[in-house]
Design an enzyme around this catalytic site. Structure first.
Site, PDB file in Angstrom:
ATOM      1  N   ARG A 117       0.818  -1.239   0.000  1.00  0.00           N
ATOM      2  CA  ARG A 117       0.000   0.000   0.000  1.00  0.00           C
ATOM      3  C   ARG A 117       0.840   1.272   0.000  1.00  0.00           C
ATOM      4  O   ARG A 117       0.384   2.336   0.418  1.00  0.00           O
ATOM      5  CB  ARG A 117      -0.966   0.030   1.181  1.00  0.00           C
ATOM      6  N   LYS A 139       3.695  11.414 -11.181  1.00  0.00           N
ATOM      7  CA  LYS A 139       2.815  10.616 -12.048  1.00  0.00           C
ATOM      8  C   LYS A 139       3.499   9.285 -12.290  1.00  0.00           C
ATOM      9  O   LYS A 139       4.610   9.237 -12.832  1.00  0.00           O
ATOM     10  CB  LYS A 139       2.590  11.322 -13.392  1.00  0.00           C
ATOM     11  N   GLU A 181      11.102  17.832 -24.822  1.00  0.00           N
ATOM     12  CA  GLU A 181      10.430  18.237 -23.576  1.00  0.00           C
ATOM     13  C   GLU A 181      11.026  19.546 -23.053  1.00  0.00           C
ATOM     14  O   GLU A 181      10.316  20.397 -22.525  1.00  0.00           O
ATOM     15  CB  GLU A 181      10.555  17.147 -22.502  1.00  0.00           C
ATOM     16  N   LYS A 209       8.439  23.043 -13.612  1.00  0.00           N
ATOM     17  CA  LYS A 209       7.553  21.903 -13.372  1.00  0.00           C
ATOM     18  C   LYS A 209       7.185  21.807 -11.887  1.00  0.00           C
ATOM     19  O   LYS A 209       6.024  21.543 -11.537  1.00  0.00           O
ATOM     20  CB  LYS A 209       8.182  20.596 -13.872  1.00  0.00           C
ATOM     21  N   GLU A 219      -3.655  17.464 -11.237  1.00  0.00           N
ATOM     22  CA  GLU A 219      -4.117  17.926 -12.537  1.00  0.00           C
ATOM     23  C   GLU A 219      -5.618  18.223 -12.550  1.00  0.00           C
ATOM     24  O   GLU A 219      -6.370  17.747 -13.416  1.00  0.00           O
ATOM     25  CB  GLU A 219      -3.756  16.914 -13.639  1.00  0.00           C
ATOM     26  N   ARG A 223      -2.054  21.951 -14.131  1.00  0.00           N
ATOM     27  CA  ARG A 223      -1.002  20.984 -14.485  1.00  0.00           C
ATOM     28  C   ARG A 223      -1.091  20.547 -15.947  1.00  0.00           C
ATOM     29  O   ARG A 223      -0.103  20.117 -16.541  1.00  0.00           O
ATOM     30  CB  ARG A 223      -1.047  19.767 -13.549  1.00  0.00           C
ATOM     31  N   ASN A 227       1.302  19.498 -20.629  1.00  0.00           N
ATOM     32  CA  ASN A 227       1.063  18.710 -21.846  1.00  0.00           C
ATOM     33  C   ASN A 227       1.099  19.584 -23.088  1.00  0.00           C
ATOM     34  O   ASN A 227       0.597  19.167 -24.143  1.00  0.00           O
ATOM     35  CB  ASN A 227      -0.276  17.985 -21.735  1.00  0.00           C
ATOM     36  N   HIS A 230       1.503  18.153 -26.578  1.00  0.00           N
ATOM     37  CA  HIS A 230       1.360  16.704 -26.469  1.00  0.00           C
ATOM     38  C   HIS A 230       0.148  16.117 -27.184  1.00  0.00           C
ATOM     39  O   HIS A 230       0.102  14.912 -27.401  1.00  0.00           O
ATOM     40  CB  HIS A 230       1.331  16.278 -24.995  1.00  0.00           C
ATOM     41  N   HIS A 234       0.844  12.773 -28.991  1.00  0.00           N
ATOM     42  CA  HIS A 234       0.244  11.480 -28.645  1.00  0.00           C
ATOM     43  C   HIS A 234      -0.441  10.866 -29.864  1.00  0.00           C
ATOM     44  O   HIS A 234      -0.394   9.645 -30.060  1.00  0.00           O
ATOM     45  CB  HIS A 234      -0.768  11.640 -27.503  1.00  0.00           C
ATOM     46  N   HIS A 246       9.352  10.293 -28.567  1.00  0.00           N
ATOM     47  CA  HIS A 246       8.363  11.129 -27.889  1.00  0.00           C
ATOM     48  C   HIS A 246       8.706  12.625 -28.003  1.00  0.00           C
ATOM     49  O   HIS A 246       7.873  13.429 -28.418  1.00  0.00           O
ATOM     50  CB  HIS A 246       8.254  10.716 -26.421  1.00  0.00           C
TER      51      HIS A 246
HETATM   52  N1  GLY Z   1       4.250  14.875 -17.909  1.00  0.00           N
HETATM   53  C1  GLY Z   1       3.197  15.749 -17.530  1.00  0.00           C
HETATM   54  C2  GLY Z   1       2.986  15.828 -16.058  1.00  0.00           C
HETATM   55  O1  GLY Z   1       3.804  15.385 -15.297  1.00  0.00           O
HETATM   56  O2  GLY Z   1       1.978  16.340 -15.641  1.00  0.00           O
END
Ligand code: GLY
Length: 340
Positions: A117, A139, A181, A209, A219, A223, A227, A230, A234, A246
């Site tokens: 957990r 993430k 990026e 960031k 998000e 946040r 993207n 992106h 994507h 990417h």
């Molecule tokens: N890669 C986008 C984020 O971390 O929100």
């Protein structure tokens, strides 16, 4: 023996009692053993064979090597790792150390989120892409056959080490992918990035960031600006018929987003030119591969995970970059023509 640590940049991701530091600089991996969380007696080092770097946690450590490439990001691999850690007797007070790029960070972070957990993890990010994006912000997750990153959790690391010496062994194309990026941050408040050397530039991107994540960890809104570029990226990756990494796809996506914003009257042509300049400055592509047709790309825009209500694009403006809901199809088509 790792080299002595040069003065490094330390950026804090401010999340109350879950705050953590990101160390950026040549040789910072030597700091790993001073960062072990209190009470941790053993470290599970999760890495890929292709990474080519080892670390010394200073604890009793076991190394778990996962498959190379994106295949490692699977629920089967999560189960395999959890079972191996369980057999080896890892407890909730121990620590995972992820050593690798985005794949390892996402996978090991997710294992950390679910094993017993939730246990603590530290990322040693070995690629530029992981250093400026994947390793920061918590993430974590894996892919399903139905799509990328469809299973995951927000689970913040205990610390992140971005050792820029590790970038010296990256294949040139992998480095360029990370630069895609990095290019994104030029439009997220990093107007001065051009003037900085690589270490400072990475630290500046991490700072941007970190501020975004601190303001909107899960998000709920802001946040999503991370993207930027992106949605098209994507779609290109999902269409999968063209060999773009990417970050290379993100580069094309940044220019596309600028062309969309221009047609919505949000920015002027000078700002579009600035996007092309930044992308070309990194030697990245700013045009769409001919094999991808408009209808297919438009269909894929609608399937993007971020498409909450119609096609949502992250777009630039005088106020900065922000999510925009419901961009008309006509504009999307015109902007595709502009990057052919
Ligand atoms: N890669 C986008 C984020 O971390 O929100």
């Amino acid at each position: 023996m790792p080299p002595p640590t040069s003065p490094a940049h330390v950026v804090t991701v401010a999340l109350g009692d879950r705050s953590y530091d990101v160390h950026v600089g040549a040789g910072v991996r030597a700091r790993l053993n001073s960062m072990m969380p209190p009470g941790a007696r053993r470290a599970a080092v999760i890495t890929q064979a292709g990474v080519g770097w080892t670390v010394d946690s200073g604890l009793d450590q076991s190394v778990f090597t996962v498959a190379d490439g994106e295949e490692a990001k699977s629920l089967a691999e999560v189960e395999r790792l959890c079972r191996a850690m369980s057999r080896a007797g890892f407890t909730r007070s121990d620590v995972i150390v992820a050593v690798g790029g985005g794949v390892v960070t996402d996978l090991a972070g997710f294992v950390a989120a679910v094993y017993h957990r939730g246990i603590r993890y530290i990322s040693v990010a070995t690629t530029l892409l992981a250093q400026v994006d994947a390793a920061i912000g918590g993430k974590t997750g894996v892919n399903l056959p139905e799509g990328k990153n469809l299973v995951g959790a927000f689970w913040q690391p205990h610390a992140v080490l971005c050792d820029t010496e590790m970038l010296t062994t990256l294949p040139p194309r992998e480095l360029r992918s990370g630069q895609g990026e990095l290019a994104k941050y030029h439009f997220l408040g990093g107007d001065d990035l051009d003037a900085l050397d690589l270490d400072e530039r990475i630290a500046a991107a991490v700072r941007i960031k970190a501020d975004v994540v601190a303001a909107d960890e899960r998000e709920g809104g802001r946040r999503a600006i991370l993207n930027y570029g992106h949605t098209l990226a994507h779609a290109i990756e999902t269409a999968g018929r063209y060999d773009l990494r990417h970050g290379e796809a993100v580069a094309v996506g940044l220019v596309y987003a600028a062309e969309v914003a221009l047609r919505l009257g949000r920015i002027d042509s000078e700002r579009v030119a600035a996007h092309r300049r930044v992308v070309s400055g990194y030697g990245l592509p700013d045009r769409l591969p001919a094999v991808l047709d408009d209808d297919e790309l438009l269909a894929l825009f609608g399937r993007d995970k971020k498409a909450v209500d119609g096609v949502t694009f992250v777009l630039d403006s005088d106020r900065g970059v922000e999510p925009v809901v419901g961009v008309p199809e006509k504009i999307l088509r015109e902007a595709l023509a502009a990057i052919r």
